[in-house]
Every structure is written in structure tokens, then in C-alpha cells.
Scaffold this motif. Structure first.
Motif, PDB file in Angstrom:
ATOM      1  N   SER A   1       0.809  -1.231   0.000  1.00 11.72           N
ATOM      2  CA  SER A   1       0.000   0.000   0.000  1.00 11.72           C
ATOM      3  C   SER A   1       0.841   1.280   0.000  1.00 11.72           C
ATOM      4  O   SER A   1       0.393   2.321  -0.472  1.00 11.72           O
ATOM      5  CB  SER A   1      -0.931  -0.015   1.222  1.00 11.72           C
TER       6      SER A   1
ATOM      7  N   PHE B   1      -2.120   3.931  -1.399  1.00 13.19           N
ATOM      8  CA  PHE B   1      -2.794   3.885  -2.697  1.00 13.19           C
ATOM      9  C   PHE B   1      -2.874   2.475  -3.252  1.00 13.19           C
ATOM     10  O   PHE B   1      -1.825   1.818  -3.326  1.00 13.19           O
ATOM     11  CB  PHE B   1      -2.059   4.775  -3.704  1.00 13.19           C
TER      12      PHE B   1
ATOM     13  N   ASP C   1       2.000  -3.532   4.028  1.00 15.59           N
ATOM     14  CA  ASP C   1       3.256  -3.197   3.360  1.00 15.59           C
ATOM     15  C   ASP C   1       4.388  -3.815   4.175  1.00 15.59           C
ATOM     16  O   ASP C   1       4.270  -3.970   5.387  1.00 15.59           O
ATOM     17  CB  ASP C   1       3.433  -1.669   3.261  1.00 15.59           C
ATOM     18  N   SER C   2       5.477  -4.141   3.499  1.00 16.40           N
ATOM     19  CA  SER C   2       6.602  -4.771   4.200  1.00 16.40           C
ATOM     20  C   SER C   2       7.486  -3.749   4.911  1.00 16.40           C
ATOM     21  O   SER C   2       8.315  -4.121   5.729  1.00 16.40           O
ATOM     22  CB  SER C   2       7.439  -5.574   3.200  1.00 16.40           C
ATOM     23  N   THR C   3       7.316  -2.460   4.618  1.00 15.43           N
ATOM     24  CA  THR C   3       8.202  -1.441   5.183  1.00 15.43           C
ATOM     25  C   THR C   3       7.542  -0.776   6.396  1.00 15.43           C
ATOM     26  O   THR C   3       6.495  -0.127   6.267  1.00 15.43           O
ATOM     27  CB  THR C   3       8.525  -0.365   4.111  1.00 15.43           C
TER      28      THR C   3
ATOM     29  N   LYS D   1       6.525   2.889   6.383  1.00 21.50           N
ATOM     30  CA  LYS D   1       5.324   3.186   5.590  1.00 21.50           C
ATOM     31  C   LYS D   1       4.060   2.795   6.357  1.00 21.50           C
ATOM     32  O   LYS D   1       3.074   3.530   6.353  1.00 21.50           O
ATOM     33  CB  LYS D   1       5.387   2.480   4.236  1.00 21.50           C
TER      34      LYS D   1
ATOM     35  N   ASP E   1       4.140  -6.561   6.925  1.00 27.28           N
ATOM     36  CA  ASP E   1       4.565  -7.934   6.623  1.00 27.28           C
ATOM     37  C   ASP E   1       4.847  -8.041   5.140  1.00 27.28           C
ATOM     38  O   ASP E   1       4.463  -7.160   4.363  1.00 27.28           O
ATOM     39  CB  ASP E   1       3.455  -8.937   7.006  1.00 27.28           C
ATOM     40  N   ARG E   2       5.496  -9.115   4.757  1.00 23.70           N
ATOM     41  CA  ARG E   2       5.610  -9.443   3.339  1.00 23.70           C
ATOM     42  C   ARG E   2       4.335 -10.158   2.921  1.00 23.70           C
ATOM     43  O   ARG E   2       3.809 -11.001   3.671  1.00 23.70           O
ATOM     44  CB  ARG E   2       6.787 -10.407   3.094  1.00 23.70           C
ATOM     45  N   ALA E   3       3.866  -9.879   1.721  1.00 27.40           N
ATOM     46  CA  ALA E   3       2.680 -10.571   1.213  1.00 27.40           C
ATOM     47  C   ALA E   3       2.924 -12.089   1.182  1.00 27.40           C
ATOM     48  O   ALA E   3       2.019 -12.875   1.462  1.00 27.40           O
ATOM     49  CB  ALA E   3       2.342 -10.065  -0.185  1.00 27.40           C
ATOM     50  N   GLU E   4       4.171 -12.474   0.876  1.00 28.27           N
ATOM     51  CA  GLU E   4       4.493 -13.906   0.776  1.00 28.27           C
ATOM     52  C   GLU E   4       4.279 -14.616   2.118  1.00 28.27           C
ATOM     53  O   GLU E   4       4.025 -15.825   2.153  1.00 28.27           O
ATOM     54  CB  GLU E   4       5.961 -14.100   0.345  1.00 28.27           C
TER      55      GLU E   4
ATOM     56  N   ARG F   1      -1.052  -1.564  -6.554  1.00 30.79           N
ATOM     57  CA  ARG F   1      -0.645  -0.531  -7.517  1.00 30.79           C
ATOM     58  C   ARG F   1       0.858  -0.313  -7.397  1.00 30.79           C
ATOM     59  O   ARG F   1       1.369  -0.096  -6.296  1.00 30.79           O
ATOM     60  CB  ARG F   1      -1.386   0.784  -7.213  1.00 30.79           C
TER      61      ARG F   1
ATOM     62  N   LEU G   1       1.347 -12.512  -5.394  1.00 35.79           N
ATOM     63  CA  LEU G   1       1.255 -11.718  -4.157  1.00 35.79           C
ATOM     64  C   LEU G   1      -0.183 -11.322  -3.818  1.00 35.79           C
ATOM     65  O   LEU G   1      -0.447 -10.839  -2.718  1.00 35.79           O
ATOM     66  CB  LEU G   1       2.115 -10.447  -4.282  1.00 35.79           C
TER      67      LEU G   1
HETATM   68  N1  SAM Z   1       0.810   1.083  -3.796  1.00 35.66           N
HETATM   69  C1  SAM Z   1       1.544   2.305  -3.479  1.00 35.66           C
HETATM   70  C2  SAM Z   1       1.376   3.332  -4.572  1.00 35.66           C
HETATM   71  O1  SAM Z   1       0.804   2.989  -5.609  1.00 35.66           O
HETATM   72  O2  SAM Z   1       1.837   4.474  -4.399  1.00 35.66           O
HETATM   73  C3  SAM Z   1       3.025   2.008  -3.187  1.00 35.66           C
HETATM   74  C4  SAM Z   1       3.835   1.605  -4.382  1.00 35.66           C
HETATM   75  S1  SAM Z   1       5.548   1.367  -3.970  1.00 35.66           S
HETATM   76  C5  SAM Z   1       6.332   1.626  -5.519  1.00 35.66           C
HETATM   77  C6  SAM Z   1       5.605  -0.399  -3.711  1.00 35.66           C
HETATM   78  C7  SAM Z   1       5.321  -0.767  -2.283  1.00 35.66           C
HETATM   79  O3  SAM Z   1       5.159  -2.173  -2.201  1.00 35.66           O
HETATM   80  C8  SAM Z   1       6.441  -0.389  -1.344  1.00 35.66           C
HETATM   81  O4  SAM Z   1       5.905   0.369  -0.279  1.00 35.66           O
HETATM   82  C9  SAM Z   1       7.005  -1.727  -0.871  1.00 35.66           C
HETATM   83  O5  SAM Z   1       7.454  -1.674   0.465  1.00 35.66           O
HETATM   84  C10 SAM Z   1       5.808  -2.648  -1.052  1.00 35.66           C
HETATM   85  N2  SAM Z   1       6.126  -4.051  -1.323  1.00 35.66           N
HETATM   86  C11 SAM Z   1       6.897  -4.533  -2.330  1.00 35.66           C
HETATM   87  N3  SAM Z   1       6.933  -5.880  -2.278  1.00 35.66           N
HETATM   88  C12 SAM Z   1       6.166  -6.255  -1.225  1.00 35.66           C
HETATM   89  C13 SAM Z   1       5.812  -7.513  -0.655  1.00 35.66           C
HETATM   90  N4  SAM Z   1       6.283  -8.646  -1.175  1.00 35.66           N
HETATM   91  N5  SAM Z   1       5.009  -7.528   0.416  1.00 35.66           N
HETATM   92  C14 SAM Z   1       4.540  -6.362   0.952  1.00 35.66           C
HETATM   93  N6  SAM Z   1       4.848  -5.146   0.465  1.00 35.66           N
HETATM   94  C15 SAM Z   1       5.655  -5.092  -0.615  1.00 35.66           C
END
Ligand code: SAM
Length: 245
Positions: free
Chosen positions: A86, A90, A108-110, A113, A134-137, A155, A166
Motif C-alpha cells: 500500500s 494507494f 506493506d513490508s516497510t 510506511k 509484513d511481506r505478502a508472501e 498498484r 502476491l
Molecule cells: N501502492 C503504493 C502506490 O501505488 O503508491 C506504493 C507503491 S511502492 C512503488 C511499492 C510498495 O510495495 C512499497 O511500499 C514496498 O514496500 C511494497 N512491497 C513490495 N513488495 C512487497 C511484498 N512482497 N510484500 C509487501 N509489500 C511489498
């Protein structure tokens, strides 16, 4: 520069109307508040490269709300969703602001954020939204999250093949995945076909976004037809590193 309370949301409200969404003044004010939180936190946490109010209304808010093009009124009133990756919220936060009956989980994994997402939900008084770090995985293998959602949004997270892995595991059979993508998606979608089928999905449609300033955008809409095999998603990183062929 106008303060947040002085900002007019004309671009948002007019674009939303084209999408068939009538925003109240209270909802407009919530979007302005969200914008204020986003740009304030963006000084410390990398949430968005787009910070100008006009551009945020189009490229973030309306782009997020374009998902309504793919959903029935019934789903927009009460569906559960998970927003995978997210980031700054978004499309999950705009969808919740416009459709308060939806029950959202933002993940989100971060951690930085998700700290922002938690604070933004408090500021916007979105009590029913859940935020998970968390990681989606990993999260998709938990019983509380696996095949539990009507909709998964994603997105700007990964290519279609990886993103199918994912998102589809979170969605119940009969549910929907909506990926916000660039309009020029044919080759990426072709590369993702095998993964989508393996994971129990099929492509329902690719919908061009019909809004000024967003003609370069499209929604890839998947339907979940069968349960996702237990071994998916694979361990963290694998969906992007070695996409299912
Ligand atoms: N969806 C938002 C947007 O459209 O502005 C954020 C896009 S950002 C480019 C990608 C996000 O996906 C990052 O915040 C990253 O930490 C998260 N992300 C990437 N791989 C992920 C995963 N495997 N599990 C959870 N979050 C992940």
C-alpha cells in the motif's frame, strides 16, 4: 502557497463524477487532510515523488478511485479488501474515503510506511481499517488472511506474474484482483498468463482508465476461479526473482 484547509478539490470531485462517484464536502475535506499528512510525512519517509496538489488529485487520488470502474455497487458498499504494498495508502485509502462501507486492510513490508498508514488512518478517523507490516508472501499463509478477501488491490508493486502470486492467495474463490497498471500492458500480461492460471485465476478484463490525465493507465482485473495451491506464494522474494512461467 495555500494552506491545506484552503485547498479546493475541484479536480478530484469533477474526475470522481466522471467515474460515477459523488463526493460530499466532508469527504473532500478528508482527502485534503490526507494530502496534508502525506506531504508532511513525505519529508521523512519516501511515500511519493508527486507532491503538488493538482497532480496528487489526478495521479494518486483519481488513479486510485478508477478501481470503481471494475466493481459493482454492491461490492463498493460492503466488500472486504486488502491493499498489497500500500505504500502511502494507494489505492486503499482513497477507496475507503470514497466508499466508507468497504472494510480495508492495508499491508506493506516497510515499517516506516505502515507507521504512516496507521497515523493517517487515525487522522482521518478510519477506525475500521487495519494496517499490517509484513511481506505478502508471509501474510498470505496465515489463516486469517488466506482466501479471506473479496478484493485485492495492488498498484505499482511488481510485474503481473509476480503480482498474481502476491495477490490471488488473499482472495476468496469468486473474488477479484485489481492491478493498477500502465495502459501498455499486453506483453507483461502475456508473461503473467501462466502464473495467473497456476494460482487459480483468470483475466476478466483490462479496462482503460477513461479520465483526463490518466489515459496512460489501465486496470488489470482478475477473477479467482479455484483455490490457490497451498505452496503459493513461495518464500519472500521468489515471486519477482523467479516468476511462475
Ligand atoms: N501502492 C503504493 C502506490 O501505488 O503508491 C506504493 C507503491 S511502492 C512503488 C511499492 C510498495 O510495495 C512499497 O511500499 C514496498 O514496500 C511494497 N512491497 C513490495 N513488495 C512487497 C511484498 N512482497 N510484500 C509487501 N509489500 C511489498
Amino acid at each position: 502557497m495555500a494552506t491545506a484547509t484552503e485547498l479546493q478539490a475541484d479536480i478530484l470531485t469533477e474526475g470522481a463524477e466522471v467515474l460515477g462517484i459523488r463526493l460530499t464536502e466532508a469527504q473532500e475535506r478528508q482527502f485534503v487532510r490526507y494530502y496534508a499528512e502525506l506531504v508532511r510525512w513525505n519529508e521523512r519517509v519516501n511515500l511519493t515523488a508527486i507532491t503538488e496538489w493538482e497532480a496528487v488529485q489526478t495521479r494518486h487520488f483519481l488513479d486510485s478511485l478508477s478501481a470503481a470502474q471494475a466493481l459493482t455497487t454492491e461490492l463498493l458498499q460492503s466488500a472486504s479488501f486488502i491493499d498489497v504494498g500500500s505504500g502511502g495508502g494507494f489505492p486503499g485509502i482513497p477507496m475507503t474515503l470514497a466508499f466508507p462501507g468497504m472494510r480495508g486492510t492495508l499491508m506493506d513490508s516497510t515499517a516506516k510506511k505502515t507507521a504512516f498508514l496507521t497515523r493517517a488512518c487515525e487522522a482521518l478517523e478510519l477506525q475500521d481499517i487495519l494496517v499490517r507490516t509484513d511481506r505478502a508472501e508471509t501474510l498470505a499463509h496465515h489463516d486469517d488472511y488466506r482466501e479471506k478477501f473479496d478484493i485485492a488491490f495492488a498498484r505499482a508493486v511488481a510485474e503481473v506474474a509476480a503480482l498474481a502470486e502476491l495477490t490471488l492467495p488473499f482472495v476468496r474463490v469468486g473474488g477479484t484482483v485489481i492491478m493498477h497498471k500502465k495502459a501498455d500492458i499486453a506483453a507483461e500480461l502475456e508473461r503473467g498468463q501462466g502464473a495467473i492460471e497456476t494460482l487459480g485465476g483468470s483475466v476478466r478484463e483490462v479496462l482503460p482508465v477513461k479520465l483526463a490525465g490518466l489515459q496512460d493507465r489501465a486496470l488489470v482485473v482478475l477473477k479467482k476461479l479455484r483455490p490457490t495451491p497451498e505452496r503459493y506464494p513461495r518464500r519472500p522474494g521468489m515471486p519477482s526473482k523467479r516468476p511462475i512461467a
